[in-house]
Design a protein around this motif. Structure first.
Motif, PDB file in Angstrom:
ATOM      1  N   VAL A  52       0.966  -1.071   0.052  1.00 15.14           N
ATOM      2  CA  VAL A  52       0.168  -0.049  -0.032  1.00 15.14           C
ATOM      3  C   VAL A  52       0.817   1.195  -0.023  1.00 15.14           C
ATOM      4  O   VAL A  52       0.577   2.028  -0.813  1.00 15.14           O
ATOM      5  CB  VAL A  52      -1.137  -0.126   1.211  1.00 15.14           C
ATOM      6  N   VAL A  53       1.852   1.237   0.799  1.00 13.97           N
ATOM      7  CA  VAL A  53       2.842   2.441   0.923  1.00 13.97           C
ATOM      8  C   VAL A  53       3.439   2.776  -0.455  1.00 13.97           C
ATOM      9  O   VAL A  53       3.540   3.805  -0.813  1.00 13.97           O
ATOM     10  CB  VAL A  53       3.772   2.355   2.055  1.00 13.97           C
ATOM     11  N   LYS A  54       3.955   1.515  -1.214  1.00 15.77           N
ATOM     12  CA  LYS A  54       4.368   1.654  -2.623  1.00 15.77           C
ATOM     13  C   LYS A  54       3.464   2.129  -3.507  1.00 15.77           C
ATOM     14  O   LYS A  54       4.065   3.056  -4.192  1.00 15.77           O
ATOM     15  CB  LYS A  54       5.170   0.415  -2.748  1.00 15.77           C
ATOM     16  N   VAL A  55       2.091   1.705  -3.480  1.00 19.39           N
ATOM     17  CA  VAL A  55       1.294   2.296  -4.464  1.00 19.39           C
ATOM     18  C   VAL A  55       0.987   3.799  -4.191  1.00 19.39           C
ATOM     19  O   VAL A  55       1.018   4.543  -5.030  1.00 19.39           O
ATOM     20  CB  VAL A  55       0.042   1.466  -4.287  1.00 19.39           C
ATOM     21  N   LEU A  56       0.860   4.132  -3.015  1.00 16.27           N
ATOM     22  CA  LEU A  56       0.501   5.803  -2.590  1.00 16.27           C
ATOM     23  C   LEU A  56       1.863   6.507  -3.026  1.00 16.27           C
ATOM     24  O   LEU A  56       1.635   7.429  -3.833  1.00 16.27           O
ATOM     25  CB  LEU A  56       0.288   5.533  -1.075  1.00 16.27           C
ATOM     26  N   PHE A  73       1.516   9.410  -5.966  1.00 15.31           N
ATOM     27  CA  PHE A  73       2.092  10.837  -5.440  1.00 15.31           C
ATOM     28  C   PHE A  73       3.071  11.208  -6.504  1.00 15.31           C
ATOM     29  O   PHE A  73       2.898  12.547  -6.972  1.00 15.31           O
ATOM     30  CB  PHE A  73       2.600  10.700  -4.107  1.00 15.31           C
ATOM     31  N   LEU A  74       4.084  10.603  -6.927  1.00 12.59           N
ATOM     32  CA  LEU A  74       5.119  11.042  -7.768  1.00 12.59           C
ATOM     33  C   LEU A  74       4.414  10.967  -9.235  1.00 12.59           C
ATOM     34  O   LEU A  74       4.824  12.089  -9.822  1.00 12.59           O
ATOM     35  CB  LEU A  74       6.074   9.855  -8.130  1.00 12.59           C
ATOM     36  N   LEU A  75       3.260  10.176  -9.461  1.00 10.52           N
ATOM     37  CA  LEU A  75       2.755  10.589 -10.894  1.00 10.52           C
ATOM     38  C   LEU A  75       2.020  11.723 -10.898  1.00 10.52           C
ATOM     39  O   LEU A  75       2.192  12.660 -11.824  1.00 10.52           O
ATOM     40  CB  LEU A  75       1.925   9.451 -11.299  1.00 10.52           C
ATOM     41  N   LEU A  76       1.354  12.277  -9.696  1.00 19.00           N
ATOM     42  CA  LEU A  76       0.703  13.334  -9.603  1.00 19.00           C
ATOM     43  C   LEU A  76       1.658  14.479  -9.613  1.00 19.00           C
ATOM     44  O   LEU A  76       1.335  15.649 -10.399  1.00 19.00           O
ATOM     45  CB  LEU A  76      -0.032  13.471  -8.485  1.00 19.00           C
ATOM     46  N   LEU A  77       2.685  14.455  -8.971  1.00 16.25           N
ATOM     47  CA  LEU A  77       3.727  15.526  -9.010  1.00 16.25           C
ATOM     48  C   LEU A  77       4.309  15.784 -10.363  1.00 16.25           C
ATOM     49  O   LEU A  77       4.635  17.009 -10.736  1.00 16.25           O
ATOM     50  CB  LEU A  77       4.809  15.087  -7.866  1.00 16.25           C
ATOM     51  N   ALA A  78       4.644  14.546 -10.954  1.00 15.65           N
ATOM     52  CA  ALA A  78       5.190  14.977 -12.340  1.00 15.65           C
ATOM     53  C   ALA A  78       4.130  15.639 -13.437  1.00 15.65           C
ATOM     54  O   ALA A  78       4.419  16.477 -14.145  1.00 15.65           O
ATOM     55  CB  ALA A  78       5.508  13.370 -12.895  1.00 15.65           C
ATOM     56  N   GLY A  79       2.776  15.107 -13.285  1.00 20.02           N
ATOM     57  CA  GLY A  79       1.860  15.978 -13.973  1.00 20.02           C
ATOM     58  C   GLY A  79       1.736  17.487 -13.798  1.00 20.02           C
ATOM     59  O   GLY A  79       1.437  18.114 -14.830  1.00 20.02           O
ATOM     60  N   LEU A  80       1.862  17.808 -12.413  1.00 20.18           N
ATOM     61  CA  LEU A  80       1.669  19.082 -12.147  1.00 20.18           C
ATOM     62  C   LEU A  80       2.752  19.889 -12.631  1.00 20.18           C
ATOM     63  O   LEU A  80       2.821  21.132 -13.107  1.00 20.18           O
ATOM     64  CB  LEU A  80       1.580  19.342 -10.584  1.00 20.18           C
TER      65      LEU A  80
END
Length: 267
Positions: A231-235, A239-246
């Protein structure tokens, strides 16, 4: 009856006409492996109102009267601590023999003296010290492979019956904190995998052949630690994908300079 015979009967049975509460209780006999440390369980009673002032253990004597032959005498301080009295002056007369050798084989008797009379336990306990017996580890399971979360009990055995012997346990040659004839392992993990041996004393001179334990993962067993890790790895990945998108969106948006150029062209 001659005086000598009467004296013998008095020492064996207690004072003439005394309360029948004079008694010493210990096992008839047992054997121990040479080099091990053994304990002789013992208890005693006497008529009410008396106070014990001296306790004695002696080998191969009927009445424990020869001072030089006594292995323990509460009135004498000995440098030799091979025989240790674990009892008291009330009811417990337990004796411990440290690192037994062949010459310790004997019939041991306990004697106590009160402010009234004395008494020796007549039957005594026969201690046989033997050598050459194979010390072995026996398991409560038939297979050496056990699933995680399972349990197993290992028992240290020899040809002699164990009477509160000091048994030490080792895993891969390293001493464990547990002692006693039985080693109970529960809620097993991979850390419990290894070769287990037992020894009848801390020196490890009488050590068993190793018994191998392999703890394997139980595929049907819920592992909350693994679940939390996933779960921690998925979250973190989300988070990294969202950060990269921003970051990408910010870089792609038109800045002030682009707006000015666009206005001049239109004008």
């Amino acid at each position: 009856m001659n005086p000598w015979t009467l004296s013998v009967l008095l020492l064996l049975a207690g004072p003439l006409g005394a309360d029948p509460g004079w008694h010493v209780e210990y096992p008839d006999s047992f054997c121990v492996v040479e080099g091990s440390t053994a304990t002789i369980p013992c208890s005693f009673t006497h008529p009410a109102g008396l106070r014990v002032g001296r306790v004695v253990w002696c080998p191969n004597l009927q009445f424990c009267q020869r001072l030089a032959a006594n292995v323990y005498d509460s009135k004498i301080v000995r440098a030799d601590r091979k025989f240790r009295y674990l009892g008291d002056l009330v009811r417990n007369c337990t004796l411990k023999i440290i690192k037994t050798v062949k010459r310790d084989t004997a019939r041991y008797r306990f004697h106590f003296e009160t402010n009234g009379d004395g008494y020796t336990g007549p039957k005594g306990v026969i201690v046989n010290v033997t050598n050459g017996e194979d010390v072995k580890v026996r398991s409560s399971v038939t297979d050496n492979v056990v699933k995680e979360g399972g349990q197993v009990t290992l028992t240290c055995t020899s040809a002699c019956s164990f009477h509160r012997l000091d048994v030490h346990w080792y895993r891969n040659g390293h001493a464990l904190s547990e002692t006693g004839p039985a080693l109970h392992l529960s809620n097993l993990t991979n850390d419990d995998t290894g070769n287990y041996t037992c020894s009848l004393d801390s020196s490890g001179q009488k050590t068993s052949a190793p018994w191998s334990l392999v703890v394997v993962e139980d595929e049907g067993r819920f592992d909350w630690r693994l679940t939390v890790s996933v779960v921690v790895k998925v979250l973190l990945a989300v988070f990294l994908l969202l950060l990269a998108g921003l970051v990408y969106a910010k870089r792609s948006a038109p800045g002030p300079e682009h707006e000015i150029i666009y206005s001049e062209v239109v004008g």
